[in-house]
Design a protein around this motif. Structure first.
Motif, mmCIF file in Angstrom:
data_model
loop_
_atom_site.group_PDB
_atom_site.id
_atom_site.type_symbol
_atom_site.label_atom_id
_atom_site.label_comp_id
_atom_site.label_asym_id
_atom_site.label_seq_id
_atom_site.Cartn_x
_atom_site.Cartn_y
_atom_site.Cartn_z
ATOM 1 N N ILE B 61 -27.235 -0.409 49.616
ATOM 2 C CA ILE B 61 -25.928 0.046 50.112
ATOM 3 C C ILE B 61 -25.416 -0.929 51.162
ATOM 4 O O ILE B 61 -24.241 -1.305 51.180
ATOM 5 C CB ILE B 61 -26.046 1.478 50.688
ATOM 6 C CG1 ILE B 61 -26.321 2.460 49.562
ATOM 7 C CG2 ILE B 61 -24.789 1.857 51.438
ATOM 8 C CD1 ILE B 61 -26.579 3.868 50.027
ATOM 9 N N LYS B 62 -26.349 -1.400 52.016
ATOM 10 C CA LYS B 62 -25.964 -2.332 53.061
ATOM 11 C C LYS B 62 -25.413 -3.615 52.444
ATOM 12 O O LYS B 62 -24.414 -4.167 52.923
ATOM 13 C CB LYS B 62 -27.181 -2.636 53.947
ATOM 14 C CG LYS B 62 -26.787 -3.087 55.330
ATOM 15 C CD LYS B 62 -27.987 -3.203 56.242
ATOM 16 C CE LYS B 62 -27.589 -3.983 57.472
ATOM 17 N NZ LYS B 62 -28.648 -4.848 57.960
ATOM 18 N N TYR B 63 -26.066 -4.064 51.357
ATOM 19 C CA TYR B 63 -25.569 -5.278 50.701
ATOM 20 C C TYR B 63 -24.161 -5.063 50.175
ATOM 21 O O TYR B 63 -23.291 -5.924 50.338
ATOM 22 C CB TYR B 63 -26.482 -5.716 49.545
ATOM 23 C CG TYR B 63 -25.841 -6.846 48.782
ATOM 24 C CD1 TYR B 63 -25.865 -8.142 49.297
ATOM 25 C CD2 TYR B 63 -25.125 -6.610 47.614
ATOM 26 C CE1 TYR B 63 -25.212 -9.171 48.644
ATOM 27 C CE2 TYR B 63 -24.466 -7.634 46.965
ATOM 28 C CZ TYR B 63 -24.515 -8.914 47.475
ATOM 29 O OH TYR B 63 -23.852 -9.928 46.859
ATOM 30 N N LEU B 64 -23.925 -3.902 49.563
ATOM 31 C CA LEU B 64 -22.600 -3.638 48.997
ATOM 32 C C LEU B 64 -21.539 -3.599 50.086
ATOM 33 O O LEU B 64 -20.373 -3.890 49.849
ATOM 34 C CB LEU B 64 -22.613 -2.333 48.206
ATOM 35 C CG LEU B 64 -23.443 -2.374 46.923
ATOM 36 C CD1 LEU B 64 -23.526 -1.002 46.284
ATOM 37 C CD2 LEU B 64 -22.853 -3.387 45.944
ATOM 38 N N ARG B 65 -21.953 -3.247 51.297
ATOM 39 C CA ARG B 65 -20.991 -3.205 52.404
ATOM 40 C C ARG B 65 -20.780 -4.582 53.028
ATOM 41 O O ARG B 65 -19.670 -4.913 53.438
ATOM 42 C CB ARG B 65 -21.474 -2.227 53.476
ATOM 43 C CG ARG B 65 -21.409 -0.782 53.050
ATOM 44 C CD ARG B 65 -22.115 0.083 54.064
ATOM 45 N NE ARG B 65 -21.424 0.031 55.347
ATOM 46 C CZ ARG B 65 -20.564 0.949 55.751
ATOM 47 N NH1 ARG B 65 -20.325 1.983 54.993
ATOM 48 N NH2 ARG B 65 -19.965 0.846 56.914
ATOM 49 N N THR B 66 -21.858 -5.370 53.156
ATOM 50 C CA THR B 66 -21.751 -6.624 53.906
ATOM 51 C C THR B 66 -21.643 -7.856 53.016
ATOM 52 O O THR B 66 -21.165 -8.891 53.465
ATOM 53 C CB THR B 66 -22.988 -6.831 54.805
ATOM 54 O OG1 THR B 66 -24.139 -6.879 53.958
ATOM 55 C CG2 THR B 66 -23.156 -5.708 55.801
ATOM 56 N N ASN B 67 -22.163 -7.740 51.754
ATOM 57 C CA ASN B 67 -22.210 -8.896 50.850
ATOM 58 C C ASN B 67 -23.060 -10.047 51.380
ATOM 59 O O ASN B 67 -22.838 -11.196 51.021
ATOM 60 C CB ASN B 67 -20.805 -9.402 50.545
ATOM 61 C CG ASN B 67 -20.187 -8.620 49.409
ATOM 62 O OD1 ASN B 67 -20.883 -8.239 48.474
ATOM 63 N ND2 ASN B 67 -18.909 -8.348 49.500
ATOM 64 N N LYS B 68 -24.042 -9.729 52.225
ATOM 65 C CA LYS B 68 -24.955 -10.769 52.708
ATOM 66 C C LYS B 68 -26.159 -10.816 51.783
ATOM 67 O O LYS B 68 -26.803 -9.793 51.546
ATOM 68 C CB LYS B 68 -25.429 -10.427 54.128
ATOM 69 C CG LYS B 68 -24.529 -10.970 55.208
ATOM 70 C CD LYS B 68 -25.217 -10.791 56.543
ATOM 71 C CE LYS B 68 -24.439 -11.465 57.645
ATOM 72 N NZ LYS B 68 -25.018 -11.140 58.957
ATOM 73 N N LEU B 69 -26.505 -12.021 51.318
ATOM 74 C CA LEU B 69 -27.609 -12.136 50.362
ATOM 75 C C LEU B 69 -28.957 -11.786 50.999
ATOM 76 O O LEU B 69 -29.904 -11.441 50.298
ATOM 77 C CB LEU B 69 -27.655 -13.544 49.761
ATOM 78 C CG LEU B 69 -26.710 -13.727 48.570
ATOM 79 C CD1 LEU B 69 -26.600 -15.184 48.193
ATOM 80 C CD2 LEU B 69 -27.162 -12.907 47.371
#
Lengths: 76, 232
Positions: B61-69
Motif C-alpha cells: 500500500i505504501k508503494y502505491l502511495r509513494t511510488n518509491k521502488l
C-alpha cells in the motif's frame, strides 16, 4: 431439621463421590503414554542437545550474514 | 550487526523455546502424547507468516502511495520470507498430522485454506518473474499483494471456523482451552511466538538490506540526486 440433616449428608456423599471420580480420571490420564523412559534414562537431553546445536548453527550463520551485509552497506 | 539488542532477545527466546519446549512438563493427552510440544514450533511458523505477509501488505500500500521502488523491495522480501515460513508451517503440520490424525493430508478445511493462500502467494512470485519493467512490476505486484492478503483472511481465519475441522479452535472445537490453561505451556508458547516473530523479522530485514544494496548499486545516479536534493 431432620430433613436438613439428611440433605447435608447426601450432599457430602455426593461431594466425596465427585472427588473420587476426578481422582479416577486423573489416574486414567497418567496412563497416557509419554516419553517417560527417555526422561528417566536422560536420553531426552540428547535430543535437546541436537536441536540446540542446529539452532546455534543457524544463529551463527545469520550473525555472519548480518555482519557481511553491514560491511557492504558501509563500503557503499 | 545492526540493532543488535532485539536480535539478542530473539536468540534468547527461541533458545528457551528449544530447551523449555522439550523439557518442561506438558499435559498428558491421548493420541497427542508428546507431540503436543509441536505447538511451540508449528503454530509460530504460521503466526510469523501472517506477520510477514501483513508487513508486505503494508509496504505494498505504501508503494502505491509513494511510488518509491524501495517500498517494493520491502514488500517483496517480506513476502519471500513469509512464503519460507509458510512452507515450514505446512511441512511441520503434515508431519504432525501423519502421526496424530493418521495421514499427512486429510483435506481439513484449514489445510485447504492455507494451501490455497500459499498458491496465491506463489503466484505473486511468478507474476513478478514475468514482468521485466521495474515500475510496472512493482505497481502490478503491489496491487496483487493487497489482493493476496485480503484473500488470506477469509481462507485462514473465517472459512475454517465455519465448518468442522480437525484443527483446534474450529467448528466448535476448543482452541487452547485444554492446554493453554496449563501454565507451563503458556510459559513456553508466548515466548516462542515472540521469538519466532523476531527471527522472521531478522531474516526479512537481512533480505531487505541486500535488496536495497542491489538497488543502490544499480541506480547510483538516483541516489546522488536524492542526496543533493536533501542537501539543498
Amino acid at each position: 431439621m431432620k430433613k436438613n440433616q439428611i440433605m447435608r449428608k447426601v450432599s457430602i456423599i455426593t461431594l466425596i463421590l465427585v472427588l473420587l471420580n476426578t481422582l479416577a480420571v486423573q489416574a486414567q490420564s497418567t496412563d497416557t503414554e509419554m516419553a517417560d523412559v527417555m526422561r528417566s534414562n536422560g536420553k531426552i537431553y540428547v535430543v535437546v542437545l541436537v536441536l540446540a546445536t542446529i539452532f546455534a548453527g543457524i544463529i551463527l550463520y545469520l550473525v555472519r550474514l548480518d555482519r557481511k551485509i553491514s560491511k557492504l552497506e558501509k563500503n557503499n | 550487526m545492526r540493532y543488535a539488542w532485539w536480535k539478542v532477545i530473539c536468540v534468547l527466546l527461541v533458545g528457551f523455546t528449544v530447551v523449555g519446549g522439550l523439557l518442561l512438563p506438558v499435559p498428558r493427552l491421548d493420541i497427542l502424547n508428546e507431540t503436543i510440544r509441536n505447538l511451540y514450533f508449528h503454530v509460530p511458523m504460521w503466526f510469523t507468516m501472517i506477520l510477514l505477509f501483513a508487513g508486505a501488505f503494508w509496504y505494498s500500500i505504501k508503494y502505491l502511495r509513494t511510488n518509491k521502488l524501495q517500498d517494493d523491495i520491502y514488500a517483496v522480501q517480506l513476502t519471500n520470507t513469509g512464503i519460507a515460513f509458510s512452507i515450514f508451517g505446512m511441512l511441520t503440520g503434515m508431519e504432525w498430522a501423519k502421526f496424530t490424525w493418521g495421514s499427512a493430508w486429510s483435506n481439513d478445511p484449514k489445510e485447504l485454506g492455507t494451501a490455497l493462500s500459499m498458491l496465491i502467494y506463489f503466484a505473486y512470485i511468478i507474476l513478478r518473474g514475468g514482468l521485466k519493467d521495474e515500475e510496472k512490476r512493482a505497481k502490478i505486484s503491489a496491487v496483487y499483494n493487497v489482493f493476496a492478503f485480503a484473500m488470506m483472511i477469509p481462507l485462514i481465519f473465517i472459512i475454517p471456523r465455519m465448518v468442522d475441522s480437525l484443527h483446534p479452535g474450529n467448528g466448535g472445537n476448543p482452541a487452547f482451552k485444554q492446554y493453554d490453561l496449563d501454565k507451563y505451556m503458556r510459559m513456553v508458547f508466548y515466548p516462542a511466538v515472540a521469538g519466532w516473530f523476531l527471527l522472521g523479522l531478522w531474516i526479512a530485514t537481512l533480505k531487505i538490506r541486500l535488496g536495497l544494496l542491489n538497488y543502490k548499486r544499480e541506480n547510483p545516479f538516483q541516489f546522488d540526486f536524492e542526496k543533493k536534493s536533501d542537501n539543498a
